[in-house]
Design an enzyme around this catalytic site. Structure first.
Site, PDB file in Angstrom:
ATOM      1  N   ASP B  20      -0.536   8.106  34.674  1.00  0.00           N
ATOM      2  CA  ASP B  20      -0.315   8.895  33.238  1.00  0.00           C
ATOM      3  C   ASP B  20      -0.193   8.589  32.223  1.00  0.00           C
ATOM      4  OD1 ASP B  20       2.387   7.450  34.361  1.00  0.00           O
ATOM      5  OD2 ASP B  20       4.030   8.853  33.528  1.00  0.00           O
ATOM      6  N   HIS B 251       5.651  -2.546  35.493  1.00  0.00           N
ATOM      7  CA  HIS B 251       5.706  -1.205  36.659  1.00  0.00           C
ATOM      8  C   HIS B 251       4.387  -1.127  37.373  1.00  0.00           C
ATOM      9  CE1 HIS B 251       9.663  -0.638  35.158  1.00  0.00           C
ATOM     10  NE2 HIS B 251       9.018  -0.563  34.158  1.00  0.00           N
TER      11      HIS B 251
END
Lengths: 329, 329
Positions: B20, B251
């Protein structure tokens, strides 16, 4: 601990204990009885480690052993707010709640009325002063709040052994036993607008008694410490899997000691706390909002629940000293 | 990292990336493009940090900047399995997902078909070999599993950036954004019987880039590292509150590096994992059963989800070396 050598009954801090006695409940009770600066004005039982009726009997028998038959004990809720009592934790606390040891039967029974009734009466009698220490499921406190909503103003602080903030639970991956046994009650008690100190597994698992402590209890000339030493045998056996050695966590006594400044809460941010009372996989979790606490621990505006994550010094020595100091010979 | 100086296309590990894009997604993408031993055979976008359409465009623009216009990009799910896309995280990733910087527009668009279609096709084409790395909400993977349940046998490992095991969440006290954005999809993907490596906040927050790294990216002669350095400006600003200094968590690149052995998972027990897909306060939590892991980390029988709690060495240097090694000049 405040110097209480000269304290009179009216100086002493009035304490109501709500418990499900229970081996670590017995340690907490002995600790409270050993504190000369507090006045244990009443005890309620609740189903948790064992059913409420047996928990009251264990409590009465322990009080008799301590020579403290004047402390009123009320039987509390047998069932949680929803559903029914699931049978306790005989693998942890024995089939009788106190490690399957036999205690001499107390020469008296519980008082009339429920634990919730007793709590309400005492909260009025000691308005603004009563320390409430709850070390079992929170059913009695929730019932008392329903009957007397002014409790939140009458009681200056509620100290609860329960929950898990950043460590796994002990009955589900996220839920601790006291909260899991009655999540609806815990939600009501935590949401009520009184100052709550939550003492979760994060900190209770870090304070222990070991075999040397147990030997010292067994060597006492007084039957109360000896009984504690005897019942810890089974409890230590349960904790071998967790700790890798025979010892025990000090869940309930730590809540008692924190409530009465016997040890200090060194990390205890006040943060929003929500109890998961859904029927989902998180049921019974104490959801503590500890986001953005990486740099330092910060109280959140308006939060009325303090979550104890660290306490100092180690409780073990203070607990032993208090119990053996009062009942050593 | 395997030595790949002599690897041929057929030697290289085929990788499907679901993302995303997103600033840390862009770092993960650059990392994958910089790894000579892997073959990035396809990318799907999903709404998360930004909507799926814009995420695909960002991905295409970054690929163009890297000179890698042959990598197929498919637009994936705009909405989660239930409900609708909530608008992303412009305060973290900027209103365009890539820190509000402008990239030259790619000279091509996404491929026909959905991201789920692309994943299914690639899983068959590279049966038993395709590494699936998912760094956004898991909607596309869940849709692909619905269409082609044999995916669980075709794909040897799914590495997911998502969740929080023993640390707070980042969008609720217990939920991390990727999982919280589509808990139903995450539940389906985690429950499916393929080997899953979950890379939660517990470990991703421990790996960072700092201002020195950002300066090195900005000093590159190649437009891709420069763009990364520029977009990190906004991302670093977001993380000041958490870390107390300008830097960023890694992340998504950590999931990519763990999937491809660029860093090693040093603590990663295989344990039962349940995603809370209730509408309660725990919605979106990855409930990892880490009970009784105090003495040592133990895999639980039958668990097919490995939860990474520690990874070594620190990813930062390896990430910088990989990106600047491939796109340094």
């Amino acid at each position: 601990m405040p110097d209480s050598s000269t304290s009179t009954p009216s100086d002493r801090v009035p304490v109501y204990l709500d418990c499900d006695t229970g081996i670590d409940d017995a340690l907490a009770l002995a600790y409270l009885l050993g504190r000369p600066d507090i006045d244990l004005v009443g005890i309620g039982s609740v189903s948790g480690n064992i059913d409420a009726e047996r928990g009251a009997r264990n409590t009465l028998d322990l009080l008799a052993l301590a020579g403290r038959d004047a402390v009123p004990v009320a039987v509390g809720a047998h069932d949680p707010l929803t559903g029914s009592f699931a049978g306790g934790a005989p693998h942890v606390h024995g089939s009788n709640g106190i490690g399957d040891i036999d205690l001499p039967a107390a020469g008296r029974g519980p008082v009339d009325g429920s634990a919730a009734d007793l709590l309400i009466r005492l909260a009025h009698e000691h308005a603004g002063r009563l320390q409430v220490i709850a070390v079992g499921p929170l059913t009695n406190l929730a019932l008392a709040l329903r009957t007397e909503p002014r409790l939140v103003d009458l009681v200056p602080r509620v100290t609860i052994m329960g929950g898990a903030a950043l460590v796994p639970g002990n009955v589900t991956p996220v839920a601790e036993a006291n909260i899991a046994n009655d999540p609806e009650a815990a939600a009501a008690v935590v949401e009520a607008s009184w100052p709550v100190t939550l003492v979760p597994l994060d900190v209770t698992l870090e304070h222990v008694l070991d075999e040397d402590d147990r030997s010292a209890l067994l060597a006492s000339g007084h039957p109360l410490p000896r009984a504690l030493g005897e019942m810890l045998d089974l409890y230590y056996g349960f904790y071998v899997e967790l700790y890798g050695e025979r010892c025990s966590a000090l869940h309930d006594p730590l809540a008692a000691a924190l409530a009465l400044d016997g040890v200090a809460a060194t990390v205890a941010p006040a943060v929003p706390v929500t109890v998961d009372a859904t029927d989902g996989p998180g049921r019974g979790q104490t959801i503590c909002d500890l986001r953005n606490q990486r740099q330092r621990w910060v109280d959140r505006d308006g939060a009325h629940v303090r979550v104890v994550l660290e306490a100092e010094p180690p409780l073990g020595p203070h607990l032993m000293q208090t119990i053996l100091g009062a009942f050593g010979s």
